[in-house]
Write an enzyme that holds these catalytic residues in place. Structure first.
Site, short mmCIF file in Angstrom:
data_model
loop_
_atom_site.label_atom_id
_atom_site.label_comp_id
_atom_site.label_asym_id
_atom_site.label_seq_id
_atom_site.Cartn_x
_atom_site.Cartn_y
_atom_site.Cartn_z
N HIS A 69 -21.60 44.88 -49.02
CA HIS A 69 -22.67 45.60 -49.24
C HIS A 69 -23.53 45.71 -47.86
O HIS A 69 -24.09 44.58 -47.73
CB HIS A 69 -23.84 45.26 -50.47
CG HIS A 69 -22.82 44.72 -51.45
ND1 HIS A 69 -22.36 45.45 -52.46
CD2 HIS A 69 -22.58 43.50 -51.86
CE1 HIS A 69 -21.82 44.72 -53.35
NE2 HIS A 69 -21.79 43.59 -52.90
N GLY A 74 -1.30 28.67 -12.56
CA GLY A 74 -0.32 28.19 -11.92
C GLY A 74 -0.11 29.55 -11.10
O GLY A 74 0.16 30.68 -11.58
N LEU A 113 8.04 28.57 -27.54
CA LEU A 113 7.23 27.18 -27.77
C LEU A 113 5.94 27.50 -28.71
O LEU A 113 5.19 28.51 -28.37
CB LEU A 113 6.48 26.92 -26.32
CG LEU A 113 7.55 26.65 -25.26
CD1 LEU A 113 6.84 26.29 -23.88
CD2 LEU A 113 8.72 25.56 -25.67
N GLN A 123 9.08 19.26 -32.40
CA GLN A 123 8.36 18.31 -31.29
C GLN A 123 7.21 17.29 -32.18
O GLN A 123 6.24 17.60 -32.35
CB GLN A 123 7.73 19.17 -30.37
CG GLN A 123 7.28 18.23 -29.34
CD GLN A 123 6.04 19.46 -28.11
OE1 GLN A 123 5.70 20.37 -28.60
NE2 GLN A 123 6.15 18.95 -26.83
N GLY A 180 3.82 18.20 -23.95
CA GLY A 180 3.56 19.13 -22.85
C GLY A 180 5.16 19.99 -22.95
O GLY A 180 5.85 19.79 -24.02
N THR A 181 4.93 21.02 -22.25
CA THR A 181 5.88 22.11 -22.36
C THR A 181 7.15 21.49 -22.09
O THR A 181 8.22 22.21 -22.75
CB THR A 181 5.25 23.61 -21.65
OG1 THR A 181 4.83 22.93 -20.26
CG2 THR A 181 4.39 24.18 -22.05
P1 TTP Z 1 -1.44 25.69 -24.61
O1 TTP Z 1 -1.89 26.84 -24.55
O2 TTP Z 1 -1.52 24.65 -23.21
O3 TTP Z 1 -1.64 24.51 -25.72
P2 TTP Z 1 -2.22 24.90 -27.24
O4 TTP Z 1 -1.45 26.18 -27.77
O5 TTP Z 1 -1.84 23.77 -28.05
O6 TTP Z 1 -3.41 25.43 -27.08
P3 TTP Z 1 -5.08 24.47 -26.83
O7 TTP Z 1 -5.20 23.98 -25.49
O8 TTP Z 1 -6.02 25.51 -27.41
O9 TTP Z 1 -4.89 23.21 -27.89
O10 TTP Z 1 0.26 25.55 -24.80
C1 TTP Z 1 0.98 26.68 -24.13
C2 TTP Z 1 2.24 27.09 -24.91
O11 TTP Z 1 3.05 26.00 -25.21
C3 TTP Z 1 1.97 27.45 -26.30
O12 TTP Z 1 2.75 28.36 -26.80
C4 TTP Z 1 1.90 26.03 -27.23
C5 TTP Z 1 3.06 25.51 -26.37
N1 TTP Z 1 3.16 23.90 -26.31
C6 TTP Z 1 4.07 23.28 -27.24
O13 TTP Z 1 5.01 24.12 -27.73
N2 TTP Z 1 4.31 21.84 -26.99
C7 TTP Z 1 3.43 21.34 -26.16
O14 TTP Z 1 3.41 19.80 -26.09
C8 TTP Z 1 2.40 21.85 -25.59
C9 TTP Z 1 1.52 21.23 -24.51
C10 TTP Z 1 2.32 23.19 -25.64
#
Ligand code: TTP
Length: 406
Positions: free
Chosen positions: A321, A136, A6, A78, A83-84
């Site tokens: 410097h 979590g 991700l 994406q 979200g993840t």
């Molecule tokens: P986060 O750390 O929650 O998000 P971020 O990396 O954008 O950082 P910030 O909160 O500072 O803006 O994400 C966790 C992991 O998941 C990270 O590797 C990015 C990935 N991710 C995605 O690929 N798609 C998404 O929609 C989200 C929310 C996260």
């Protein structure tokens, strides 16, 4: 093992360092952050990498190409950062009907832990922490995960979700989860479905780092520079110039593990106490002092009577410097005017605070200096107070004492 990484996050907490690059591409030792994750995945047995990209995807594609370390890479876009679980859902159409691993692309994992995650059946990587209430948290019964709770006031264990999962093939059907309270489709809800249906092992990691905020980038570099320098660098007390790929003056003193890449130059009168990494095209000295796990990025320069301690200098940064820089991160092409100095310690000894998404938060570090966005420039004799951030392209006037972000 097909592996989804991700890397579509925005890295808003890392600003201004992510103004011009996606967080997965911030430098950690000799590669971008996400390359450490991908390397570890390949080592653990990834046979195909699915990189989920979104914000500023082009540099990620350019870095990895179509195959990386002999492993094919498929880029999955994406379109919205929902979200993840949504990120994995974007990749799921490309996945075979077989188990798959998902890794957060902005975390560093220890290799043994990742090896164990890839081997065997469904699993979730976890780390033991003192205070799990902001993470979590896994509920574990013998060797099975029975639940996962977000930021619980009364945590069921000290084991937190480390953002690395081994899913069964069927989980591709479980990715369509509703939005959580914070408005995202979250992979932890997919984990809930999974543990209701199959046994999921907790895999303990001995070392892990979630790289979200600037000081965690410093910690990531501390980890990976030490590892790299231990593997390749000189470990003798008085290394001879021949031990390095780059050019090192006979009149330089190098102690501890130090890597000087080919095309880098270390001039006379310099002392470097490792671990340190001097990247190609960089010049150090004459008469400079580098210590405490420092990265001098490609084409960066550290000049006469400059001391740099425990810092990250991105490509092209110049401190030429009479300066001191400690526990700081300098973005690409930052320029320090002569005599500019960084404070990295508060007189009350409290942890230094830094602005993250508009709020002052504790870095948890007694010693922390400054964060300068790409192209920031200080006028001569600027004093930068501990915990100050200069945004991309910001400037200071000669003789200024900067105590607030700008
Ligand atoms: P986060 O750390 O929650 O998000 P971020 O990396 O954008 O950082 P910030 O909160 O500072 O803006 O994400 C966790 C992991 O998941 C990270 O590797 C990015 C990935 N991710 C995605 O690929 N798609 C998404 O929609 C989200 C929310 C996260």
């Amino acid at each position: 093992m097909q592996t989804v990484v991700l890397a579509a996050g925005k890295g808003t907490r890392m600003r201004p360092l992510t103004d011009r690059r996606p967080k997965p591409m911030v430098p950690v030792a000799n590669r971008p952050l996400v390359a450490h994750t991908v390397d570890a995945a390949v080592e653990a047995g990834a046979s195909w990498i699915f990189l989920v990209v979104g914000y500023e995807a082009e540099p990620i594609r350019e870095y990895f190409g179509e195959t990386y370390a002999g492993v094919p890479i498929t880029y999955v876009r994406q379109t919205e950062r929902l979200g993840t679980a949504d990120a994995v859902r974007a990749a799921s159409a490309s996945l075979d009907d077989a188990p798959f691993v998902v890794l957060n692309g902005d975390a560093l994992f220890d290799q043994d832990g990742l090896d164990e995650l890839f081997d065997g059946g469904p699993a979730i990587a976890s780390v033991r922490v003192d205070d799990p209430t902001q993470y979590g948290v896994l509920d574990v019964d013998d060797d099975t995960v029975t639940g996962i709770v977000e930021k619980p006031a009364d945590p069921p264990s000290n084991l937190i979700n480390a953002g690395a999962y081994h899913f069964p093939a069927a989980a591709r059907e479980w990715l369509d989860v509703p939005k959580s309270e914070r408005g995202e489709h979250e992979l932890t809800d997919v984990v809930e479905h999974t543990i209701d249906r199959v046994d999921v092992r907790p895999v303990p990691l001995s070392r892990w780092l979630d790289v979200g905020r600037p000081w965690e980038l410093l910690e990531a570099n501390e980890w990976k520079i030490a590892e790299l320098a231990d593997r390749h660098g000189s470990t003798t007390d008085a290394a001879s110039a021949e031990s390095f790929d780059g050019t090192v003056s006979d009149d330089a003193t190098i102690r501890g593990p130090v890597v000087v890449e080919s095309g880098a130059t270390v001039r006379e009168g310099v002392t470097i106490e490792g671990p340190a990494l001097i990247r190609s095209g960089a010049t150090v000295g004459p008469n400079a002092y580098i210590r405490g796990t420092t990265l001098v990025g490609q084409d960066a320069s550290v000049g006469h009577a400059v001391e740099v301690k425990n810092s990250v200098l991105m490509a092209g940064a110049a401190i030429n410097h009479l300066s001191y820089v400690g526990d700081s991160i300098l973005g690409r092409d930052v320029n320090f005017g002569a005599g500019s100095v960084v404070a990295n310690l508060r007189h009350d000894d409290d942890p230094v605070e830094l602005t993250v998404k508009g709020e002052r938060v504790s870095t948890g570090r007694r010693k922390f200096g400054v964060v300068l966005g790409d192209d920031a420039k200080t006028g001569i004799d600027t004093n930068l107070n501990a915990g100050v951030t200069l945004s991309t392209g910001a400037t200071t006037k000669p003789g200024e004492s900067v105590t607030r972000d700008r």
